[in-house]
Write a protein that holds these residues in place. Structure first.
Motif, short mmCIF file in Angstrom:
data_model
loop_
_atom_site.label_atom_id
_atom_site.label_comp_id
_atom_site.label_asym_id
_atom_site.label_seq_id
_atom_site.Cartn_x
_atom_site.Cartn_y
_atom_site.Cartn_z
N ILE A 118 9.94 8.49 0.99
CA ILE A 118 10.00 8.75 -0.45
C ILE A 118 8.84 9.65 -0.87
N CYS A 119 7.66 9.37 -0.32
CA CYS A 119 6.49 10.21 -0.62
C CYS A 119 6.74 11.65 -0.18
N LEU A 120 7.31 11.81 1.00
CA LEU A 120 7.60 13.16 1.50
C LEU A 120 8.63 13.87 0.62
N SER A 121 9.57 13.10 0.08
CA SER A 121 10.57 13.73 -0.80
C SER A 121 9.91 14.30 -2.05
N TYR A 122 8.86 13.64 -2.55
CA TYR A 122 8.13 14.17 -3.71
C TYR A 122 7.38 15.45 -3.36
N LEU A 123 6.95 15.54 -2.10
CA LEU A 123 6.20 16.72 -1.65
C LEU A 123 7.11 17.86 -1.21
N SER A 124 8.43 17.62 -1.22
CA SER A 124 9.37 18.66 -0.79
C SER A 124 9.83 19.54 -1.94
N LYS A 125 9.20 19.38 -3.10
CA LYS A 125 9.61 20.15 -4.27
C LYS A 125 9.23 21.63 -4.11
N GLU A 126 9.88 22.44 -4.91
CA GLU A 126 9.69 23.90 -4.84
C GLU A 126 8.22 24.29 -5.05
N ARG A 127 7.51 23.55 -5.86
CA ARG A 127 6.12 23.89 -6.16
C ARG A 127 5.22 23.79 -4.94
N PHE A 128 5.69 23.06 -3.90
CA PHE A 128 4.90 22.93 -2.68
C PHE A 128 5.52 23.71 -1.51
N SER A 129 6.34 24.70 -1.81
CA SER A 129 7.04 25.45 -0.76
C SER A 129 6.10 26.11 0.25
N PRO A 130 4.89 26.61 -0.14
CA PRO A 130 3.99 27.18 0.89
C PRO A 130 3.58 26.13 1.93
N GLY B 142 0.82 -1.21 0.00
CA GLY B 142 0.00 0.00 0.00
C GLY B 142 0.85 1.26 0.00
N SER B 143 1.89 1.28 0.83
CA SER B 143 2.77 2.46 0.89
C SER B 143 3.60 2.57 -0.39
N ALA B 144 3.96 1.43 -0.99
CA ALA B 144 4.67 1.45 -2.28
C ALA B 144 3.76 2.02 -3.38
N LEU B 145 2.48 1.65 -3.32
CA LEU B 145 1.49 2.19 -4.26
C LEU B 145 1.38 3.70 -4.10
N LEU B 146 1.36 4.17 -2.86
CA LEU B 146 1.29 5.61 -2.60
C LEU B 146 2.50 6.33 -3.20
#
Length: 492
Positions: free
Chosen positions: A383-395, A334-338
């Motif tokens: 790994i999921c959090l690393s995808y959310l750490s991109k510049e586009r999600f800086s706010p 499930g977490s791999a799917l996420l």
């Protein structure tokens, strides 16, 4: 005659080596040496004929350090004799037989464990008497199958997915469906799956390709998914279990995924619907999650997962695991799917357009890394959090105090005491190394939002490779399936 042939063989080998030497001498311009060598060679040939015996020195043991290397080089350069080729082929066959026997032994051991469990249940008065006869019959059938393999000393199992076998199963499946014979449908599906589990790992891709080539679910022939969807719509837990298990086998390769969505994505939608009906950790839930995880490698299928709110569903599943026991497989896959979903541009675009939802998911994931969750799940969440750490999600990164919480986690996790188990220490180092590579803060500049970025090596490509890394195909099979199979009254 034997002596003459042996002498001819020795002379031929000597001539071959002499030719190599002469070629070398001629190539490098040693004309005088070549003439002397040829004269000496003729003298020896005449001496051989006069004495009627070989006077060339023939080394008995090529491994002897005193033997010139040229003999060893010539021996290695010779084409393999038919006998050697035959021996190599026999060795490969023995390897296959060994794997088949070993697999059968494991299955028999598994049956023995389940029998022991049944005896304990009977002793404790927990066994249902009306199912005991079916259980015994099922075990007898399974033991009979594995006993045949052992008697045949592990014969080649490729016949399990021959065209004749596939066509026979396909005809039986169509006939059983036409007759609305639920028991026979399950029997055919289970038989195909048992065949898949019996073959050696190196043959599994071939089996999947044969299932596709023979169009087992009539997806190609009918140019729609009606046959499979009709089966999935039948109200039977046992049938859904059997179908999802076989679909998971097919989805184990990219070709299999493409086969399942050849016409449209209705099969994917149906699997999601079935998933959401299941109890946490149930066998069918595990197979549904496995199917979705395998299908999520195709990015154009992620949109369907997003529309069905799978991000939220998976996060809630992991959250529930912190307060109640959920099967480790459901959490791992499930977490791999996420992680696969959040890697897709479709998902990232959606999250950018929905900042409130993104903030909620980010907060929940940051909270989960401080919970006691399996290491594999923890790595997928990171790994999921690393995808959310991109510049586009800086706010959202700033609102959630992302940088501080990751730093706190690394400090907390690095101080965790691990047991003497070497695997625990390896897991700890792997998690910390993953954090060090994925979360690398930029140098603080005037307009910095302190967002986390991948390092200059574009580590996201490495993460994608890490997620998709696999060797031989693995077909899922769970010990607690046996108790369900015994209720099917199917003979495999």
């Amino acid at each position: 005659v034997h002596g003459i042939l042996k002498m001819m063989k020795i002379q031929t080998e000597t001539v071959d080596i002499n030719d190599i030497i002469k070629e070398f001498l001629k190539f490098n311009g040693y004309k005088s040496t070549v003439e002397c060598f040829e004269a000496e060679e003729k003298t020896k040939m005449v001496a051989n004929k006069l004495s009627k015996k070989n006077i060339n020195i023939v080394p008995k043991d090529l491994a002897d350090p005193a033997v010139p290397r040229l003999y060893k080089m010539a021996e290695a350069d010779k084409p393999k004799a038919s006998r050697e080729k035959k021996l190599e082929k026999e060795l490969a066959e023995f390897g296959k037989k060994h794997n088949a026997v070993l697999q059968s032994a494991r299955q028999i051991f598994s049956i023995a464990i389940n029998c022991l469990q049944q005896l304990h249940n009977i002793k404790d008065g927990n066994s249902m008497g009306e199912n005991l006869g079916e259980t015994i019959e099922n075990y007898k059938v399974q033991l009979g199958k594995y006993h045949k393999i052992l008697l045949s000393e592990g014969a080649d199992r490729s016949e399990l997915f021959s065209e004749a076998v596939m066509m026979e199963h396909k005809k039986k499946l169509i006939s059983a469906k036409d007759e609305n014979n639920l028991e026979n449908i399950i029997e055919v599906l289970l038989s195909l799956r048992v065949n898949a589990l019996q073959i050696s790992p190196e043959l599994r891709k071939n089996l999947v390709y044969e299932l596709i080539r023979n169009d087992i679910f009539l997806i190609t022939a009918k140019k729609n998914n009606a046959f499979l969807l009709d089966l999935l719509s039948i109200s039977s837990h046992a049938l859904k279990h059997a179908l999802c298990a076989l679909i998971s086998v097919i989805a184990s390769t990219l070709k299999g995924v493409e086969y399942l969505v050849e016409n449209d994505q209705t099969v994917l939608q149906k699997i999601i619907d079935i998933l959401k009906e299941q109890e946490d950790g149930s066998v069918t839930q595990r197979f549904c999650i496995a199917i979705l995880q395998k299908m999520s490698i195709k990015e154009d299928l992620v949109d369907m997962l997003m529309k069905n709110k799978m991000i939220d569903w998976i996060v809630k599943l992991i959250e529930r695991s912190t307060t109640k026991e959920i099967h480790a497989f459901s959490l791992d896959f499930g977490s791999a799917l996420l992680a696969n979903i959040l890697h897709a541009n479709t998902a990232l675009d959606f999250l950018e357009k929905n900042p409130a939802f993104t903030k909620t998911i980010m907060e929940k994931l940051l909270a989960l890394i401080r919970e006691s969750i399996p290491t594999s799940v923890l790595m997928h969440v990171l790994i999921c959090l690393s995808y959310l750490s991109k510049e586009r999600f800086s706010p959202q990164v700033e609102q959630c105090a992302f940088v501080d919480k990751i730093s706190d986690f690394v400090e907390f996790f690095s101080q965790n005491n691990v047991s003497d188990n070497e695997n625990d220490e390896i897991d700890k180092r792997t998690v910390l190394d993953l954090c060090a590579h994925m979360f690398h803060p930029k140098d603080v500049i005037a307009d910095s939002s302190q967002s986390m970025e991948y390092n200059d090596m574009k580590f996201e490509d490495k993460i994608k490779e890490f997620e998709n890394e696999q060797g031989d195909l693995i077909f899922e099979c769970f010990p607690d399936e046996v108790s369900q199979m015994t209720n099917w009254n199917s003979h495999t």
